[in-house]
Design an enzyme around this catalytic site. Sequence first.
Site, mmCIF file in Angstrom:
data_model
loop_
_atom_site.group_PDB
_atom_site.id
_atom_site.type_symbol
_atom_site.label_atom_id
_atom_site.label_comp_id
_atom_site.label_asym_id
_atom_site.label_seq_id
_atom_site.Cartn_x
_atom_site.Cartn_y
_atom_site.Cartn_z
ATOM 1 N N LYS A 1 45.632 25.455 47.986
ATOM 2 C CA LYS A 1 44.427 24.627 47.863
ATOM 3 C C LYS A 1 43.471 24.991 48.976
ATOM 4 O O LYS A 1 43.891 25.419 50.053
ATOM 5 C CB LYS A 1 44.788 23.138 47.993
ATOM 6 C CG LYS A 1 43.740 22.206 47.402
ATOM 7 C CD LYS A 1 43.898 22.133 45.904
ATOM 8 C CE LYS A 1 42.983 21.126 45.260
ATOM 9 N NZ LYS A 1 43.467 20.801 43.895
HETATM 10 N N1 GLU Z 1 41.780 21.969 40.853
HETATM 11 C C1 GLU Z 1 42.613 21.901 39.682
HETATM 12 C C2 GLU Z 1 43.899 21.162 39.979
HETATM 13 O O1 GLU Z 1 43.977 20.391 40.895
HETATM 14 C C3 GLU Z 1 42.802 23.254 39.025
HETATM 15 C C4 GLU Z 1 43.503 24.285 39.859
HETATM 16 C C5 GLU Z 1 43.500 25.686 39.250
HETATM 17 O O2 GLU Z 1 43.058 25.849 38.110
HETATM 18 O O3 GLU Z 1 43.957 26.581 39.938
HETATM 19 O O4 GLU Z 1 44.858 21.269 39.246
#
Ligand code: GLU
Length: 423
Positions: free
Chosen positions: A113
């Site tokens: 993240k």
């Molecule tokens: N931000 C989204 C999540 O929390 C998508 C993450 C992604 O597609 O890598 O799942």
Amino acid sequence: MKGEITSKEMPMSVFANVVKQVDHAASLLGIDPMLVEIIKMPRRSVIVKLPIQMDDGSFRVFTGYRVQHSIVRGPAKGGLRFHPDVTLDEVQALASWMTWKCAVVNIPFGGGKGGITVDPKTLSKHELEHLTRRYVADLLDVIGPESDVPAPDVNTNEQTMAWIMDTYSMHVRHTESAVVTGKPLIMGGSLGRREATGRGVMLTVREACKRLGMNLKGATAGIVGFGNVGSVAADLLQKEGVKIIAVTDVMGGVLNRKGLDIPGLIKYVAETGSVVGFAGTTPISNEEVVALDVDVLIPAALENLITAANADKVRAKIVAEGANGPTTPDADEILTRKGIFIIPDILCNAGGVTVSYFEWVQNRVGYSWTEDEVNGRLELVMVSAFADTYRVAQEYKVNMRVAAFMLAIRRVVDVILLRGVYA
Ligand code: GLU
């Protein structure tokens, strides 16, 4: 909004919440404590200072983070968030949830993240572009199609992903689409990606209703958050016959007991920037939506919406977590005691990263799928992840959250045991 807890005032660390969830599920599985230590902590956390020249010529320094929680099952995968409350603690928690989320839906990714502590509303488009590019340039040896693949999250979108792809590609001297997902369609994005998280929410609510003997048609729902996740979930659930009676966003909320006209509301938000003041509605706060007499409550905003302070007030039969970490561990216990069926975040909102995986696959193969193919494959993944989780929940007599963590931890630990610990 009144009664809303911002993460600055949070009584406890969000990362501590995910650690509790992991500890509990791992202990039920009887996992060796040494392995639990390995899977709990992020493998790598990077903090970058980002000096940006503003439009007026002055400089401001922002802080950015990228956390790779795990790369055991594949490249780190997870969104990039722009928010004034972003902290290392929050990004570490979100990265960990990504590891478990990818394992629940059984895609070959680890968890990562990113975040920048910034209120994007206070920056011009030009300044946001500089900030994004500087962030990518500083993380050039961290991200990459084989190592760590960012995607959209709170307050980032297709445009942000396009800047990430371009900056990375300029530095590596070739166009590298697979370095980021959630891109615009014309530059390697996938059909169905924008709607994927909301579609996954709809599919898991549908599966939950089947197991509980509830009729989706005619069920009522309240939603906290009307961004990419909440608005698409609302639209798709309404198409299945669900009556969405309340919706909130950062500015306020709207209630209509007869059911909101969701396509009309989406149009209204595109014009005015908020749900507030939508015709035929009365105002409602987040706290009131949490306590609303609905069949399905969908938190689709930030962490820690349902806490020990308000969990007792929840009257919904199903809590479907479109957001990451909307329920604290204490609140979880209260909801479970009340017999509320929780569709945990790492299952409920996994549709987004699942189609991110499809996008990454399409980029690497150099061939794009039709929207029906994407949606069909997404449905297969979500339905089978729901069934796997439900089976563990029945077998161990635990709630769906504990079951999802057990399923995910088992899958990660089994790979660690096969790969061995390079110590
Ligand atoms: N931000 C989204 C999540 O929390 C998508 C993450 C992604 O597609 O890598 O799942």
